[in-house]
Design a protein around this motif. Structure first.
Motif, short mmCIF file in Angstrom:
data_model
loop_
_atom_site.label_atom_id
_atom_site.label_comp_id
_atom_site.label_asym_id
_atom_site.label_seq_id
_atom_site.Cartn_x
_atom_site.Cartn_y
_atom_site.Cartn_z
N GLY A 1 -3.58 4.19 -2.04
CA GLY A 1 -3.91 3.18 -3.02
C GLY A 1 -3.12 1.91 -2.79
O GLY A 1 -2.39 1.76 -1.81
N THR A 2 -3.25 0.97 -3.74
CA THR A 2 -2.64 -0.36 -3.63
C THR A 2 -1.77 -0.64 -4.85
O THR A 2 -1.99 -0.08 -5.91
N ASP A 3 -0.79 -1.53 -4.67
CA ASP A 3 0.08 -1.98 -5.76
C ASP A 3 0.68 -0.80 -6.51
O ASP A 3 0.40 -0.58 -7.69
N PRO A 4 1.53 -0.01 -5.83
CA PRO A 4 2.04 1.22 -6.45
C PRO A 4 2.89 1.01 -7.69
O PRO A 4 2.81 1.80 -8.63
N GLY A 5 3.69 -0.06 -7.71
CA GLY A 5 4.62 -0.22 -8.82
C GLY A 5 4.02 -0.75 -10.10
O GLY A 5 4.60 -0.58 -11.17
N TYR A 6 2.83 -1.36 -10.01
CA TYR A 6 2.26 -1.99 -11.19
C TYR A 6 0.87 -1.44 -11.50
O TYR A 6 0.70 -0.65 -12.42
N LYS B 1 0.85 -1.20 0.00
CA LYS B 1 0.00 0.00 0.00
C LYS B 1 0.89 1.25 0.00
O LYS B 1 2.05 1.20 0.40
N TYR B 2 0.32 2.35 -0.42
CA TYR B 2 1.03 3.63 -0.34
C TYR B 2 0.08 4.70 0.15
O TYR B 2 -1.13 4.65 -0.09
N THR B 3 0.64 5.66 0.84
CA THR B 3 -0.15 6.78 1.36
C THR B 3 0.66 8.06 1.24
O THR B 3 1.84 8.09 1.61
N LEU B 4 0.06 9.10 0.70
CA LEU B 4 0.66 10.43 0.69
C LEU B 4 -0.19 11.31 1.59
O LEU B 4 -1.38 11.52 1.32
N THR B 5 0.40 11.81 2.67
CA THR B 5 -0.29 12.74 3.55
C THR B 5 0.27 14.13 3.29
O THR B 5 1.46 14.37 3.49
N MET B 6 -0.58 15.02 2.80
CA MET B 6 -0.13 16.34 2.34
C MET B 6 -0.79 17.43 3.19
O MET B 6 -2.02 17.46 3.32
N THR B 7 0.05 18.30 3.75
CA THR B 7 -0.44 19.41 4.57
C THR B 7 -0.07 20.73 3.92
O THR B 7 1.11 21.00 3.66
N GLY B 8 -1.10 21.53 3.63
CA GLY B 8 -0.88 22.86 3.07
C GLY B 8 -1.07 23.92 4.14
O GLY B 8 -1.98 23.82 4.97
N LYS B 9 -0.19 24.93 4.13
CA LYS B 9 -0.26 26.00 5.12
C LYS B 9 -0.08 27.35 4.43
O LYS B 9 0.66 27.45 3.44
#
Length: 409
Positions: free
Chosen positions: A350-355, A319-327
């Motif tokens: 999301g899932t299966d990042p490389g493929y 799995k992959y997760t991007l946590t983005m904080t805007g200020k």
């Protein structure tokens, strides 16, 4: 469209079963007729009708064959690699034949050279060349678009924390419990080789920083956040977002965003990977060492990369997760240690990042150019965050297993 390798057969299976894609005529192109026929067989086993698929034999070292291939399509999806070797000729041919282009390159030196060498010609020819439309850097570009839309303004700073959650069996990879195919490793070797040249070219092309970074916002190489240790993300996303911000700032006089990306590792002992990578960076100046890295990927990556690639079980459990904080702060603020006037955190996952994710991002990027070109710049070598900022890219990704959510306001 032309899909050049079987890396995208999983999303092709899904996309070809959706009514909105039924009117899209697509084909495959490659140097080896044998491999093209194998791909057709694999597609037919997925119950995809292959009789209408255009098959083109094309060696990129043959300019006649290459121009014939690029001239027969509205948009070309380049799945080859390493792009440092196989990218430039295809891009130039696409510009000559007025064919839009996307790829999955994460090789920042090659991407930057493509920009320097081809941007003006692509812009004059009204041809969109959009590199890095896979895991690098569509999730970060789409996440930034989603954040800006929810923010209802342009943030001053966006910090992106990139996390991979890998299956436990891959903590100590044995057999097919590796994480990445060796082709990605070979691309990384080319990046390590060309990185010093890239840094010099970047300084020559952009002598001034995009935005001033207050000392209060600077991070040490390792820093703590949410109870974990983070370090600069080694992917190209931060540089590509910066190039996108330069474009929108110049073209639309939009306030540029200071984008920073970081990552962590699943277990503390995985930090031991970092020192060898620095050693590889310096040793990659020698051709004999680069050959050894490419010949023995499993040895030099402790089994995390191999020629067999990960099993489907390992892929789907990654799995992959991007946590983005805007200020954002008031324009007259002098000390950025004070609380910002506005802050918002969003998450992309999301899932299966490389493929699966990489292939899906690639196809949706191509379809966005085909269907929403009226919302995009007319041409140029553009990074995804600039090319797709006014399109429905986020909404289309949401339909295909990429999740976007607001975490805190």
């Amino acid at each position: 469209m032309q899909i050049c390798k079987n890396a995208v057969k999983t999303p092709v299976d899904q996309l070809t079963k959706e009514p909105e894609y039924h009117n899209v005529k697509w084909g495959i192109a490659g140097r080896s007729e044998k491999k093209l026929n194998i791909l057709l067989k694999e597609l037919s086993e997925l119950k995809i009708r292959t009789s209408s698929i255009v098959v083109i034999k094309c060696d990129i070292n043959n300019q006649t064959e290459l121009r014939n291939a690029t001239g027969r399509t509205k948009i070309l999806i380049n799945c080859t690699g390493p792009h440092s070797i196989l990218g430039e000729a295809v891009i130039k041919s696409c510009i000559e034949t007025r064919t839009h282009y996307v790829d999955i390159s994460a090789e920042i030196p090659q991407i930057f050279n493509a920009f320097r060498n081809n941007h003006n010609a692509a812009e004059e020819g009204n041809v969109l060349i959009v590199p890095s439309c896979g895991l690098a850097s569509i999730p970060s570009a789409a996440g930034l678009m989603f954040l800006q839309n929810q923010f209802k303004d342009i943030p001053d700073v966006v910090d992106c924390y990139f996390r991979f959650d890998i299956p436990r069996r891959s903590y100590a990879p044995i057999g097919q419990h590796c994480l990445v195919h060796s082709g990605t490793w070979e691309s990384l070797v080319f990046v390590l080789q060309d990185l010093p040249k890239y840094l010099n070219l970047k300084k020559e092309t952009f002598p001034e920083p995009l935005v001033y970074e207050p000392i209060e916002l600077k991070r040490s190489f390792f820093h703590r956040h949410s109870g974990e240790v983070w370090f600069p993300y080694p992917g190209p996303d931060e540089d590509l977002i910066e190039m996108s911000q330069r474009y929108v700032s110049d073209k639309y006089e939009q306030k540029p965003i200071r984008f920073r990306s970081f990552c962590t590792v699943p277990k503390f002992y995985h930090f031991l990977i970092i020192p060898p990578m620095y050693m590889y960076y310096y040793l990659c100046r020698f051709e004999w060492f680069r050959k050894m890295l490419c010949k023995h990927p499993k040895v030099f990556t402790a089994g995390y990369m191999s020629r067999q690639g990960p099993s489907e079980v390992s892929r789907m459990n990654t799995k992959y997760t991007l946590t983005m904080t805007g200020k954002s702060w008031d324009s007259n603020v002098k000390n950025y240690e004070h609380d910002p006037k506005k802050s918002l955190t969003v998450k992309v996952s999301g899932t299966d990042p490389g493929y699966y994710t990489t292939a899906m991002c690639l196809i949706i990027s191509a379809m966005t150019i085909l269907r929403e070109s009226d919302k995009m710049p007319k041409g140029g070598v553009l990074m995804p965050a600039a090319a797709f900022q006014n399109t429905n890219l986020v909404e289309n990704l949401m339909k295909h297993k990429m999740e976007f959510e607001v975490v805190t306001k």
